[in-house]
Scaffold this motif. Structure first.
Motif, short mmCIF file in Angstrom:
data_model
loop_
_atom_site.label_atom_id
_atom_site.label_comp_id
_atom_site.label_asym_id
_atom_site.label_seq_id
_atom_site.Cartn_x
_atom_site.Cartn_y
_atom_site.Cartn_z
N SER A 75 58.13 38.86 26.88
CA SER A 75 58.70 38.91 25.54
C SER A 75 58.30 37.69 24.71
O SER A 75 58.33 37.73 23.49
CB SER A 75 60.22 39.03 25.61
N SER A 76 57.90 36.59 25.37
CA SER A 76 57.43 35.41 24.64
C SER A 76 55.93 35.48 24.35
O SER A 76 55.39 34.58 23.72
CB SER A 76 57.75 34.14 25.43
N GLY A 77 55.24 36.54 24.82
CA GLY A 77 53.82 36.71 24.54
C GLY A 77 52.90 36.20 25.64
O GLY A 77 51.68 36.31 25.50
N ASP A 78 53.45 35.62 26.69
CA ASP A 78 52.62 35.12 27.79
C ASP A 78 52.15 36.27 28.67
O ASP A 78 52.84 37.27 28.82
CB ASP A 78 53.41 34.13 28.66
N LYS A 79 50.98 36.09 29.28
CA LYS A 79 50.45 37.07 30.22
C LYS A 79 50.75 36.60 31.63
O LYS A 79 50.49 35.45 31.99
CB LYS A 79 48.94 37.25 30.06
N LYS A 80 51.31 37.50 32.44
CA LYS A 80 51.55 37.23 33.85
C LYS A 80 50.68 38.19 34.64
O LYS A 80 50.88 39.41 34.59
CB LYS A 80 53.03 37.44 34.22
N GLN A 81 49.70 37.66 35.33
CA GLN A 81 48.75 38.50 36.06
C GLN A 81 49.33 38.97 37.39
O GLN A 81 50.10 38.25 38.04
CB GLN A 81 47.46 37.73 36.33
N ALA A 82 48.93 40.16 37.77
CA ALA A 82 49.32 40.69 39.08
C ALA A 82 48.52 39.97 40.16
O ALA A 82 47.37 39.58 39.94
CB ALA A 82 49.04 42.19 39.14
N LEU A 83 49.15 39.82 41.30
CA LEU A 83 48.47 39.23 42.45
C LEU A 83 48.36 40.29 43.53
O LEU A 83 49.26 41.11 43.72
CB LEU A 83 49.26 38.03 42.98
N THR A 84 47.25 40.27 44.23
CA THR A 84 47.02 41.24 45.29
C THR A 84 46.29 40.55 46.44
O THR A 84 45.69 39.50 46.25
CB THR A 84 46.22 42.45 44.76
N SER A 85 46.36 41.14 47.60
CA SER A 85 45.63 40.57 48.73
C SER A 85 44.18 41.02 48.66
O SER A 85 43.88 42.15 48.28
CB SER A 85 46.27 40.99 50.05
N SER A 86 43.28 40.13 49.02
CA SER A 86 41.86 40.49 48.99
C SER A 86 41.53 41.36 50.20
O SER A 86 42.31 41.47 51.14
CB SER A 86 40.99 39.23 48.96
N LEU A 87 40.36 41.97 50.17
CA LEU A 87 39.97 42.89 51.23
C LEU A 87 39.92 42.23 52.60
O LEU A 87 40.19 42.84 53.61
CB LEU A 87 38.60 43.50 50.91
N HIS A 88 39.58 40.95 52.64
CA HIS A 88 39.36 40.28 53.91
C HIS A 88 40.51 39.36 54.34
O HIS A 88 40.42 38.69 55.34
CB HIS A 88 38.06 39.48 53.86
N HIS A 103 43.72 40.33 55.03
CA HIS A 103 44.71 41.05 55.84
C HIS A 103 46.12 40.91 55.25
O HIS A 103 47.10 40.86 55.98
CB HIS A 103 44.69 40.57 57.28
N GLY A 104 46.23 40.77 53.93
CA GLY A 104 47.53 40.71 53.27
C GLY A 104 48.19 39.35 53.29
O GLY A 104 49.31 39.21 52.85
N ASN A 105 47.50 38.33 53.79
CA ASN A 105 48.11 37.01 53.92
C ASN A 105 47.91 36.12 52.70
O ASN A 105 48.72 35.25 52.44
CB ASN A 105 47.56 36.30 55.15
N ILE A 106 46.83 36.31 51.98
CA ILE A 106 46.51 35.44 50.86
C ILE A 106 46.52 36.26 49.58
O ILE A 106 45.82 37.27 49.48
CB ILE A 106 45.14 34.77 51.05
N LEU A 107 47.31 35.83 48.60
CA LEU A 107 47.38 36.52 47.32
C LEU A 107 46.42 35.87 46.34
O LEU A 107 46.28 34.65 46.31
CB LEU A 107 48.80 36.46 46.76
N SER A 108 45.75 36.70 45.55
CA SER A 108 44.84 36.18 44.53
C SER A 108 44.83 37.13 43.34
O SER A 108 45.33 38.25 43.41
CB SER A 108 43.43 36.02 45.10
N LYS A 109 44.24 36.66 42.25
CA LYS A 109 44.11 37.49 41.05
C LYS A 109 43.18 38.66 41.37
O LYS A 109 42.31 38.56 42.25
CB LYS A 109 43.56 36.67 39.90
#
Length: 164
Positions: A96-109, A111-117
């Motif tokens: 609502s203040s106009g800031d962008k919050k990016q989604a984070l996802t685990s990379s292919l390699h 195994h779900g442990n490291i979140l990144s853009k």
């Protein structure tokens, strides 16, 4: 009437040619629209949003390794309505203040442990007629925010937004 009997073949050819041209144009228009990326974006609050925030805040006085640093607060769903795979460059919410919050996802390699853009995670393209849900996280150091709308950016740079 005499002119029509003398030139019936020319009239028949003109009508047939015009009809063939019209059918060809419609086929071309259909083929051009078929090979484009079409995305639909929607968002919702995480089902456990309030509980997740309370749990993160309850670890405030603990040792740094015992604290929760990220918690899920929103879910963004991106649907590929087109007929070709859609590589995504970025997904997130606009607050609502106009800031962008990016989604984070685990990379292919990872195994779900490291979140990144998403742009850094080398995600597989979204296949046609499918959907994927991405998580928006609240960091410990930032204030609680309210999402106004969701967005997705495909690899061509086109911005797709949800309806508010």
């Amino acid at each position: 009437m005499n002119w029509l009997t003398d030139n019936w073949l020319a009239c028949y050819g003109a009508i047939t040619g015009t009809l063939a041209l019209f059918i060809s144009y419609l086929g071309h228009r259909h083929a051009v629209n078929k090979d484009t990326i079409k995305l639909s974006v929607s968002f919702s609050a995480h089902p456990n949003q309030e509980e997740n925030i309370k749990n993160m805040l309850s670890t405030e006085g603990k040792e740094p390794w015992e604290q929760t640093n990220f918690t899920e607060v929103y879910l963004v769903t991106v649907k590929n309505l087109g007929s070709i795979p859609a590589p995504l460059e970025d997904v997130g919410v606009i607050t609502s203040s106009g800031d962008k919050k990016q989604a984070l996802t685990s990379s292919l390699h990872s195994h779900g442990n490291i979140l990144s853009k998403i742009s850094d995670s080398k995600l597989e393209p979204l296949i046609p007629q499918s959907a994927k849900t991405f998580k928006i996280y609240l960091e410990r150091a930032e204030p609680v925010f309210k999402a106004k709308k969701a967005y997705a950016v495909d690899q061509t740079g086109k911005l797709w937004c949800s309806r508010t």
